[in-house]
Design a protein around this motif. Sequence first.
Motif, short mmCIF file in Angstrom:
data_model
loop_
_atom_site.label_atom_id
_atom_site.label_comp_id
_atom_site.label_asym_id
_atom_site.label_seq_id
_atom_site.Cartn_x
_atom_site.Cartn_y
_atom_site.Cartn_z
N ALA A 57 -29.02 -1.24 -25.35
CA ALA A 57 -28.46 -1.78 -26.60
C ALA A 57 -29.22 -1.28 -27.83
O ALA A 57 -28.71 -1.38 -28.95
CB ALA A 57 -28.46 -3.30 -26.56
N GLY A 58 -30.45 -0.77 -27.63
CA GLY A 58 -31.18 -0.23 -28.77
C GLY A 58 -32.58 -0.76 -28.98
O GLY A 58 -33.25 -0.39 -29.96
N ILE A 59 -33.06 -1.62 -28.08
CA ILE A 59 -34.42 -2.14 -28.21
C ILE A 59 -35.41 -1.09 -27.71
O ILE A 59 -35.30 -0.62 -26.58
CB ILE A 59 -34.60 -3.45 -27.42
N ARG A 60 -36.37 -0.75 -28.56
CA ARG A 60 -37.41 0.22 -28.18
C ARG A 60 -38.78 -0.43 -28.09
O ARG A 60 -39.68 0.12 -27.46
CB ARG A 60 -37.46 1.36 -29.22
N ARG A 61 -38.96 -1.59 -28.74
CA ARG A 61 -40.24 -2.29 -28.71
C ARG A 61 -39.99 -3.78 -28.55
O ARG A 61 -39.03 -4.32 -29.12
CB ARG A 61 -41.04 -2.09 -30.00
N VAL A 62 -40.86 -4.46 -27.80
CA VAL A 62 -40.84 -5.92 -27.74
C VAL A 62 -42.26 -6.45 -27.82
O VAL A 62 -43.21 -5.78 -27.40
CB VAL A 62 -40.18 -6.46 -26.45
N ASN A 63 -42.39 -7.64 -28.37
CA ASN A 63 -43.63 -8.40 -28.29
C ASN A 63 -43.42 -9.51 -27.28
O ASN A 63 -42.43 -10.25 -27.38
CB ASN A 63 -44.00 -9.01 -29.65
N ILE A 64 -44.32 -9.62 -26.32
CA ILE A 64 -44.19 -10.62 -25.26
C ILE A 64 -45.39 -11.55 -25.31
O ILE A 64 -46.54 -11.11 -25.27
CB ILE A 64 -44.08 -9.96 -23.87
N SER A 65 -45.13 -12.84 -25.38
CA SER A 65 -46.19 -13.83 -25.48
C SER A 65 -46.84 -14.08 -24.11
O SER A 65 -46.15 -14.36 -23.13
CB SER A 65 -45.64 -15.15 -26.03
N LEU A 66 -48.16 -13.96 -24.07
CA LEU A 66 -48.93 -14.27 -22.85
C LEU A 66 -50.32 -14.68 -23.29
O LEU A 66 -51.09 -13.85 -23.77
CB LEU A 66 -48.98 -13.05 -21.92
N ASP A 67 -50.65 -15.95 -23.12
CA ASP A 67 -51.90 -16.48 -23.66
C ASP A 67 -53.02 -16.59 -22.63
O ASP A 67 -54.16 -16.89 -23.00
CB ASP A 67 -51.66 -17.87 -24.26
N THR A 68 -52.71 -16.36 -21.38
CA THR A 68 -53.72 -16.48 -20.34
C THR A 68 -53.29 -15.70 -19.10
O THR A 68 -52.09 -15.52 -18.87
CB THR A 68 -53.95 -17.96 -19.97
N LEU A 69 -54.27 -15.27 -18.31
CA LEU A 69 -53.98 -14.64 -17.02
C LEU A 69 -54.16 -15.62 -15.86
O LEU A 69 -53.97 -15.25 -14.71
CB LEU A 69 -54.92 -13.43 -16.82
N ASP A 70 -54.52 -16.84 -16.19
CA ASP A 70 -54.71 -17.88 -15.18
C ASP A 70 -53.40 -18.66 -15.02
O ASP A 70 -52.92 -19.29 -15.96
CB ASP A 70 -55.84 -18.82 -15.62
N LEU A 89 -25.29 -8.78 -29.54
CA LEU A 89 -25.76 -8.88 -30.91
C LEU A 89 -26.77 -7.78 -31.21
O LEU A 89 -26.71 -7.15 -32.28
CB LEU A 89 -26.40 -10.25 -31.16
N VAL A 90 -27.68 -7.53 -30.28
CA VAL A 90 -28.67 -6.46 -30.47
C VAL A 90 -27.96 -5.14 -30.70
O VAL A 90 -28.31 -4.36 -31.61
CB VAL A 90 -29.61 -6.37 -29.26
N GLN A 91 -26.95 -4.86 -29.91
CA GLN A 91 -26.22 -3.60 -30.03
C GLN A 91 -25.55 -3.48 -31.39
O GLN A 91 -25.57 -2.41 -32.03
CB GLN A 91 -25.18 -3.49 -28.91
N ARG A 92 -24.99 -4.58 -31.88
CA ARG A 92 -24.31 -4.56 -33.16
C ARG A 92 -25.30 -4.39 -34.32
O ARG A 92 -25.03 -3.68 -35.29
CB ARG A 92 -23.50 -5.86 -33.33
N ILE A 93 -26.46 -5.00 -34.21
CA ILE A 93 -27.46 -4.83 -35.26
C ILE A 93 -28.05 -3.43 -35.20
O ILE A 93 -28.25 -2.77 -36.24
CB ILE A 93 -28.56 -5.89 -35.13
N ALA A 94 -28.32 -2.94 -33.99
CA ALA A 94 -28.88 -1.59 -33.84
C ALA A 94 -27.96 -0.53 -34.42
O ALA A 94 -28.42 0.51 -34.90
CB ALA A 94 -29.16 -1.30 -32.37
N ALA A 95 -26.66 -0.79 -34.41
CA ALA A 95 -25.69 0.16 -34.97
C ALA A 95 -25.88 0.34 -36.47
O ALA A 95 -25.39 1.33 -37.05
CB ALA A 95 -24.27 -0.29 -34.66
N LEU A 96 -26.60 -0.58 -37.11
CA LEU A 96 -26.87 -0.46 -38.54
C LEU A 96 -27.85 0.66 -38.85
O LEU A 96 -28.13 0.94 -40.01
CB LEU A 96 -27.40 -1.78 -39.10
N SER A 97 -28.37 1.31 -37.81
CA SER A 97 -29.21 2.49 -38.03
C SER A 97 -28.45 3.58 -38.79
O SER A 97 -29.06 4.40 -39.49
CB SER A 97 -29.72 3.04 -36.68
N ALA A 98 -27.13 3.56 -38.67
CA ALA A 98 -26.32 4.53 -39.41
C ALA A 98 -26.37 4.27 -40.91
O ALA A 98 -25.97 5.13 -41.71
CB ALA A 98 -24.87 4.47 -38.92
N HIS A 99 -26.87 3.10 -41.32
CA HIS A 99 -26.91 2.73 -42.73
C HIS A 99 -28.33 2.54 -43.25
O HIS A 99 -28.51 2.01 -44.36
CB HIS A 99 -26.10 1.45 -42.95
N GLY A 100 -29.33 2.93 -42.44
CA GLY A 100 -30.70 2.89 -42.94
C GLY A 100 -31.66 2.01 -42.16
O GLY A 100 -32.87 2.06 -42.39
#
Length: 325
Positions: free
Chosen positions: A111-124, A77-88
């Motif tokens: 597949a085209g992911i260049r950035r992610v947000n990763i949840s991490l609320d503690t180092l413990d 799915l990511v690859q298919r959505i990333a292909a929409l870069s050809a349309h803006g």
Amino acid sequence: MRDAHGRTIDYIRLSVTDRCNLRCTYCMAEDMQFLPRRDLLTFEEIETLCAHLVTRGVRRIRLTGGEPLVRKGIVDLVQRIAALSAHGLEEVTLTTNGTRLPEMANDLAEAGIRRVNISLDTLDRARFAELTRRDEFDRVVAGIDAALAAGIAVRINTVAMKGINEREMVDLLAWSGRRGCDLALIEAMPLGEVSLDRQSTHLPLDPVRRDLERAFTLVPSLHRTGGPARYYDVAETGTRLGLITPLTENFCAGCNRIRIAATGTVYGCLGHDQKVELRDVIRGGGEEALDTALDTLLAGKPLRHDFDIARREPALTRHMSVTGG
């Protein structure tokens, strides 16, 4: 797309599943009743919707959940959505808990992911297990490292909670900086019925920022990612600190997004029950009906939320992540 207040809507947060392999206390109940698969948009329907939104001016799409990486076939799915870069489309990104990244980071990067947000609320580790009801701390750290090794930029998302992780903010910023990751601190929004007492754990971020300024040199930054975070450059680490403050410093005037649940329900604002249903429109209405539904949503998109930390809002978190982007 423009709403009735003249704001351009070019950023979509799209949930692909309500399921998650963690049970964070501020996000969902321990014993969740998830939706049957037939109620969710198919990948073909998601692709159709994303393509139409891009023709209407959407430039950024963030995939969320639940946990988006638990849905089978997500890389395709990511690859298919990333292909929409050809349309803006300028980028497709993810918000994830990171537990699936050790195996999936390389494929997502390809597949085209260049950035992610990763949840991490503690180092413990013990506190992590208490907050998430799962002992997956090592997997999350391994996922962060795997994403970085794959060339994906990582922002750590931390929900700031009084009496829980408020004393960890300096350590979290230093830890993130050593890995070359930005850190975003988030005031939890009062969404859904959960076990955490949001009123007693609410932590305003302004005093947190002042505490951090005693340990780091924070310089206001012009950096923007399309989301609501206000950024500061951290001189000592070369990374950035983001603050997301839906309650103490309202940012609604610049809102540029709508949120789409995994069922095809579209919300103009999580602080209101203002929505339209797109699933049946996609399945049988055609593009004209889709435009009509979107225009109806935009016409009624509120000027601002009306969150009140002392009361609880409708359980919208059943279908989408509460951590922002």
